[in-house]
Design a protein around this motif. Sequence first.
Motif, short mmCIF file in Angstrom:
data_model
loop_
_atom_site.label_atom_id
_atom_site.label_comp_id
_atom_site.label_asym_id
_atom_site.label_seq_id
_atom_site.Cartn_x
_atom_site.Cartn_y
_atom_site.Cartn_z
N VAL A 346 0.83 -1.20 0.00
CA VAL A 346 0.00 0.00 0.00
C VAL A 346 0.87 1.25 0.00
O VAL A 346 0.56 2.23 -0.69
CB VAL A 346 -0.96 -0.01 1.20
CG1 VAL A 346 -1.78 1.27 1.25
CG2 VAL A 346 -1.89 -1.22 1.12
N ALA A 349 1.96 1.84 -3.48
CA ALA A 349 0.86 2.37 -4.29
C ALA A 349 0.63 3.84 -3.99
O ALA A 349 0.38 4.65 -4.91
CB ALA A 349 -0.42 1.56 -4.03
N LEU A 374 0.58 -1.72 -6.42
CA LEU A 374 -0.03 -2.66 -5.49
C LEU A 374 -0.13 -4.06 -6.07
O LEU A 374 0.11 -5.05 -5.37
CB LEU A 374 -1.43 -2.16 -5.09
CG LEU A 374 -2.17 -2.99 -4.02
CD1 LEU A 374 -1.34 -3.10 -2.75
CD2 LEU A 374 -3.53 -2.38 -3.72
#
Length: 456
Positions: A346, A349, A374
Amino acid sequence: MKKYIDTSFFDLFKVGPGPSSSHTIGPIKAANDFIAKASMLSSEVLSKAVKLEAWLYGSFASTGKGHGTDRAVAVGLLGEKPETCNVELLEKLLQDEADIYKPAISGATKLSFKKEDIHFVADMHEFPYQNTLIIKLLSNSGILFEKTYYSIGGGFIVCEGEKREEREMPPYRYKNMESLRRIVEKYEVHLKDVLMDNEKSISDISEEEVYSKLDFILKNMESAVERGIATEGVLPGPIGLQRKAKEFYERSSNLENIPDRFLGLLDSFTMAASEENAAGHMVVTAPTSGSAGVLPGIIYFLKNYQKVSVDKIRAGLMVAAAVGFIVRHNASISGAEVGCQGEIGVASAMAAAMLAYVNDCNFDRIECAAEIALEHHLGMTCDPVGGYVQIPCIERNAFGSITAYNAYLVASVGDPKMQKVSFDEVVEAMLETGRQMPCAFKETAKGGLAVCSICG
């Protein structure tokens, strides 16, 4: 689950001591909450209180010693807050069995606790979350008051039996990336403005205050990097892991090949913040402490080497937060719940989305960058050697930042319309992968490198 996202930037980005947001910041906040509630008990009840006990279950029991969870509980009971925590005090706590501590509960003059009063319960449990903490206030004859807390990742906590305080509905209500896209397109409003208007409503503060608080977050991120690239020595714990960031930074700075120098510097900045986290020093959850090197490393490079303006970096941080919000709302950012794909994945991302934004990419490319980053962390396990946030965590942060940059490049050079998988679909896949991942690979230090490494 709420139908829309009402998380604040400052819920996601928290300043506090490492090495783990769920194992350190969460327990400090839980202990703070307990002493606040206990302090409201009647003087008659408090006059009978003689001892505090804390009981740690699940992942807290498995890796809590390596993560310093017992010390986090203790420092929170002493009244220290995560964002202003005295890390020197934190490091010294619970070293001696004979030390007696007085919790910050006014009116309980007989009350104290010792190291032996914080218990690690290694047995299986039936609590709904992996990271479970029970704190009890006791008299000589029994329990006077107790609370059960769940640390659900990123420093977020839930107190059993209590509903979260309802917030004002934000002006722009979205639950995933697709609904956020529809808002931007329908109202023809800039993504940054959507996020800012929501934050002002959720936090009930002015735009100037939002920027001031973002600057505080950015300052702490930058400080973690700068401390890390200036510090040598061995990290705490039995592994004896030597810090690498300072030497890596110095050698990378002298590389003649520009691509190699870029990669080396980005690695060193990311590892620097991650090493500070491993040392138990102050970092920023992004979205967790275990992944607290990725965004700071990217941000430090953008500011100091690519000379991106502060205004753009602030806005980029807001866009990164939106990615974190969406994942937390629809899946998890907790290594104990979904493995490291929910932490480093995460974070990568979020960083990829930020890079796309500051480089003037449109919404399609921002989503594409986050999706690619991700997607290529799916299935990543959380298997800290010895229960310490060191191996593979520190280098994993560095690779997360490099993946973020590459994801941004792929998204910016390619055609987003050719991308077959959406960000929301990858989030769904991450949650499903986490659900099927064996418990041994979710922050328990009972699988993977944690048992296969000779350091373990």
